[in-house]
Design an enzyme around this catalytic site. Structure first.
Site, short mmCIF file in Angstrom:
data_model
loop_
_atom_site.label_atom_id
_atom_site.label_comp_id
_atom_site.label_asym_id
_atom_site.label_seq_id
_atom_site.Cartn_x
_atom_site.Cartn_y
_atom_site.Cartn_z
CG ASP A 79 25.87 69.01 34.91
OD1 ASP A 79 27.21 68.70 35.42
OD2 ASP A 79 25.44 68.06 34.23
CG ASP A 110 26.39 65.46 37.34
OD1 ASP A 110 25.27 65.72 36.58
OD2 ASP A 110 27.42 65.90 37.18
CG ASP A 127 21.74 66.14 35.17
OD1 ASP A 127 20.76 67.25 34.96
OD2 ASP A 127 22.41 65.81 34.25
N1 DCP Z 1 27.59 59.95 32.38
C1 DCP Z 1 27.86 58.78 31.30
N2 DCP Z 1 27.63 58.82 30.09
C2 DCP Z 1 26.66 59.85 29.75
C3 DCP Z 1 26.18 61.09 30.58
C4 DCP Z 1 26.85 60.84 31.85
O1 DCP Z 1 28.67 57.73 31.86
N3 DCP Z 1 26.16 59.92 28.48
C5 DCP Z 1 28.08 59.93 33.86
C6 DCP Z 1 29.64 60.27 33.70
C7 DCP Z 1 29.47 61.61 34.10
C8 DCP Z 1 28.38 61.95 34.76
O2 DCP Z 1 27.57 60.94 34.09
O3 DCP Z 1 30.74 62.03 34.97
C9 DCP Z 1 27.99 63.36 34.94
O4 DCP Z 1 27.90 63.63 33.58
P1 DCP Z 1 28.21 65.04 32.95
O5 DCP Z 1 27.94 65.30 31.68
O6 DCP Z 1 27.61 65.96 34.16
O7 DCP Z 1 29.86 65.00 33.05
P2 DCP Z 1 30.87 65.45 34.18
O8 DCP Z 1 30.22 66.04 35.54
O9 DCP Z 1 31.99 64.51 34.12
O10 DCP Z 1 31.74 66.77 33.55
P3 DCP Z 1 31.03 68.41 33.65
O11 DCP Z 1 31.95 68.88 34.60
O12 DCP Z 1 31.11 68.90 32.32
O13 DCP Z 1 29.50 68.29 34.29
MG MG Z 2 28.38 67.28 35.66
#
Ligand code: DCP
Ligand code: MG
Length: 375
Positions: free
Chosen positions: A204, A206, A299
């Site tokens: 996604d 963010d 998001d």
């Molecule tokens: N986050 C967190 N705990 C959660 C959800 C989110 O600490 N339960 C924080 C850390 C993540 C960020 O929010 O890096 C964004 O969540 P994502 O699920 O989008 O994860 P990423 O952006 O790191 O990975 P992706 O490339 O899969 O989107």
């Molecule tokens: Mg993400």
């Protein structure tokens, strides 16, 4: 080149937030296997076990060389018996039979397919699995009751499971910037999550939004959403209001990982550009040349300026890095860290911070830049 590294002098710290973990590392043949075990434990709702395997994988990601022998693992933290067994198997045979048969199993594949639907968690997926359902098409065929989020998840299933590129993230960034500056001039926006850590692909996109004048950011999200909806740029959105209250939320309370910012889970309709065509270069047949588009999960989070440094740190990830930051704060420093604030339980006060660097310093940690938080 391992020749330059003395494996016995590697000092591997045990909290992920004490280590530098680059995006590209030397041990994906091992970490991918451990992550399958972690994923499988998560499907079984065994959080502790899932985190243990993720930690083991994370330690190997921080190693500056490719592991060749079990001997090189002697001084490393977080490697339990099970992880070591699997690593040994892969070093000796090139592959782990346990992991491969797990990967192939009907249950693992069904849980992956079902939890891969936007809006579907492990509980729901597991219930469906026990009812004999295996895939999104099984849900449609049997007419399962779906909420609005899951309906969108099933409808856009294929596209939402196709990785988002950095280029697409930047295109969406431009749109969000335009929306935000139209409804609140002076507002600031920052790309977060995996893309801030330097990833080329994500599940996604963010974004974190704030305004230097505290209070100006209140109720901003509905205005952004209206702007986007008027231009037919959203396929789905669900906004939750800010519910953070300093007095109620922090000290003494069991740490809650979910933050309370004004937030929007959305699916963008990203209008045509080269990457909307398939890998074969052919555009999906239901879309005419003039109007091809793809669905992208986005998001949006709005933070008051005074919490922006904490929100930035909390939304950069990785998830394990965040988890260990909070664990470090609690266990080693008697502090409570969230995406809103840092509370010092010894001094009994909130710590203010303007930047991530200040927060690391207050926590007694060496600053780790985003691109080395890929734990
Ligand atoms: N986050 C967190 N705990 C959660 C959800 C989110 O600490 N339960 C924080 C850390 C993540 C960020 O929010 O890096 C964004 O969540 P994502 O699920 O989008 O994860 P990423 O952006 O790191 O990975 P992706 O490339 O899969 O989107
Ligand atoms: Mg993400």
């Amino acid at each position: 080149p391992k020749q330059n590294v003395n494996v016995n002098t590697i000092q591997m710290k045990s909290y992920a937030c004490q280590r530098r973990t680059p995006l590209k590392h030397h041990n994906s043949h091992l970490t991918e296997a451990l992550e399958v075990l972690s994923e499988n434990a998560a499907y079984g709702e065994n959080e502790g076990r899932s985190v243990a395997f993720r930690r083991a994988a994370s330690v190997l990601k921080a190693l500056p060389y490719r592991v060749q022998t079990m001997d090189e693992l002697k001084c490393l933290p977080c490697l339990g018996d099970h992880s070591q067994r699997v690593i040994k198997e892969i070093l000796e045979d090139g592959t782990s039979r346990e992991v491969e048969s797990m990967r192939q199993s009907e249950q693992f594949q069904a849980m992956k397919a079902l939890t891969g639907i936007f809006g579907v968690g492990v509980r729901t997926a597991d219930r469906w699995f026990r009812e004999g359902l295996r895939s999104p098409s099984d849900l449609i065929r049997t007419g399962q009751q779906l909420n609005r989020e899951q309906q969108a998840g099933v409808l856009y299933y294929d596209e939402l499971n196709k990785p988002v590129t950095k280029h697409e993230a930047d295109l969406i960034g431009d749109i969000v910037k335009e929306a935000v500056s139209a409804v609140l001039p002076g507002a600031e926006i920052q790309l977060m999550g995996g893309f801030r850590r330097g990833k080329e692909l994500g599940h996604d996109v963010d974004f974190l939004i704030t305004h230097p004048e505290e209070g100006k950011e209140e109720e901003l999200m509905p205005k952004i959403i209206s702007w986007l909806e008027e231009r037919d740029l959203l396929l789905y959105q669900k906004t939750t209001r800010n519910s953070y209250l300093e007095k109620k939320d922090a000290p003494g309370r069991p740490p809650n990982n979910m933050d309370r910012f004004e937030r929007c889970f959305s699916i963008f309709k990203l209008q045509g550009h080269a990457e909307t065509t398939g890998s074969d270069g052919v555009r999906p047949s239901n879309q005419s040349e003039a109007s091809y588009w793809r669905a992208v999960r986005v998001d949006l989070v709005v933070s008051p300026y005074s919490q922006f440094a904490f929100a930035t740190l909390g939304w950069t990830g990785s998830k394990l890095f965040e988890r260990d930051l909070r664990r470090w704060a609690g266990q080693e420093k008697h502090m409570s860290l969230s995406s809103h604030a840092l509370y010092d339980s010894v001094q009994r006060c909130y710590v203010r911070a303007q930047s991530e660097e200040e927060i690391f310093e207050y926590l007694g940690l060496e600053f780790i830049p985003p691109c080395e938080r890929n734990a």
